[in-house]
Each structure stands twice: as structure tokens, then as C-alpha cells.
Design a protein around this motif. Sequence first.
Motif, short mmCIF file in Angstrom:
data_model
loop_
_atom_site.label_atom_id
_atom_site.label_comp_id
_atom_site.label_asym_id
_atom_site.label_seq_id
_atom_site.Cartn_x
_atom_site.Cartn_y
_atom_site.Cartn_z
N UNK A 234 -5.83 -5.61 -17.10
CA UNK A 234 -4.67 -6.34 -17.37
C UNK A 234 -3.17 -5.31 -16.78
N UNK A 235 -2.09 -6.01 -17.20
CA UNK A 235 -0.90 -5.30 -16.81
C UNK A 235 -1.00 -3.66 -17.03
N UNK A 236 -0.52 -2.97 -15.89
CA UNK A 236 -0.81 -1.29 -16.55
C UNK A 236 -1.85 -0.92 -15.95
N UNK A 237 -3.14 -1.38 -15.90
CA UNK A 237 -4.40 -0.82 -15.62
C UNK A 237 -4.48 -0.30 -14.40
N UNK A 238 -5.18 0.90 -14.19
CA UNK A 238 -5.23 1.67 -12.72
C UNK A 238 -6.77 1.61 -12.50
N UNK A 239 -6.86 0.99 -11.26
CA UNK A 239 -8.41 0.92 -10.82
C UNK A 239 -8.60 1.48 -9.47
N UNK A 240 -9.58 2.30 -9.26
CA UNK A 240 -9.92 3.00 -8.13
C UNK A 240 -11.24 2.53 -7.60
N UNK A 241 -11.40 2.07 -6.42
CA UNK A 241 -12.72 1.73 -5.60
C UNK A 241 -12.85 2.77 -4.57
#
Length: 238
Positions: free
Chosen positions: A186-193
Motif C-alpha cells: 500500500x501507499x508508502x510500502x517499499x519493495x525490492x525484487x
Amino acid sequence: MIHHHPDSNMMLEYASGSLNWAHSLVVSAHIQLCPKCAAQMKLLNGIGGTLLAASEPVTAAPTPADSFERLMARIEEDTDASPAAQQVGERQTTAARTRSRKAKRDPIFASVPPVVEKLLSTNPVLPWRRLSKGLKEARLTTGQNRHEVAFHRIAPGSKVAEHDHRGKEITMVLYGSFSDAEGVYSTGDFLVREPGEVHRPTATQNQECLCLSVVEAPVALTGFWGKLINPFLSIRPS
């Protein structure tokens, strides 16, 4: 509520100034929305300041982080009135223009963090292009030449084509939410792939999703169509 954050190593790299420019951009945007990471950064900066005060002076060559700070300073000069250099009337005029610019902008950008506002000020016309029925992309000009920086906009309920990663991809949600096999963001979440990880983002049914993404290599679509399309995919450092 924000549930996904940069890991400790990335936060430490950011605090020390050793994180590359494009990744620093997304970490900065996250910190500006996340009280937890803002507090962690304050602590890291305090520790760094103590260590710096106790160390011998050393002349260092400019780092990518220095370039990041110079660019942010230049954008700041272009978009904000300086109290030391401007009269009150000029500041009010600048503020009025800023409010007018925001009012005319797509509402999906209404609550983006300050560092993204600066990106928008240097990219006043977003070059949206449709990648699929429910996905649009706007690549941004950012003054660096290693990573591609872009906004991705997913229509409500739409699924992005399943894809692999040839290089690291960092994504931050600016508006709305999406999910994949690993969770909901959701808004603000940080994701690394990381390279080799496969996922298929899907926006929530009742709301668009806007993301800020940084990639260092083009994604690779899976399945039959990927074999046909992947050779033509490329990134455009910005």
C-alpha cells in the motif's frame, strides 16, 4: 499503515552516502512518508555525526551521493523561493503558482512526498505510454545514466504481465495498492525484487495504483509472449 521498508543495509548505505543516486531517490521518498524509517535515519545520522567528529579530516572524491545532493539542491533552487533571497511578496507568488500547478495536476499525485514533487517539477509533462490494457508507464528525466526511473500506473483490478527480473528493481507505492504472491503493498510500502524473482502485480479492484520504480535492467516477460517480446525490451537511463 506502511508495512514494507528498506532493509538495514540499504538504510545504512543511504545514511553514509554510499547508496547510488536512483536507489537513494526511492529511499528518500519512502523516508518522507514513513515515521519509523525517518526515526531510524535520524538515529543513523546521529551516530554518523559522532563518528565523523571523532575522526581525522580526509579529503574525499565526489561520490554518487554527492551528485544526488547537488541535483536535489538544484531542483530546490528551481522550485522553491529562498527566504534569504526573495521578498515576502515573491514568496507568496511562488507559493500561489505551486498551488495552481498542483490543482491542475492529476489528483493521483496530490499527496506524493516532497522528493517526488521535485521530480514532477522537472518533468511537467509526463510521457505516458500504454504497456498493456491496464498498465501505463511514464519514464522520467533525472540527470543520471545508470538506472531507469519511471512512474507506473495500474488500472483498478488490472494485472501486470508476469515477469522475471534481469536486474534489481525497487518499487515504492505512491497511491493505492497492489498485491502479488508475496503480499499486499500500500501507499508508502517499499519493495525490492532481485534478479531471478518472478511476480505479477495486481491492483486492488476499486482503486488505481501509482508506483515509482527504479530498474537497472529490463524485465523479462514469462511464457510464450516473453520469447517474442523480450529481445526488444530495453531500459532508458535518465
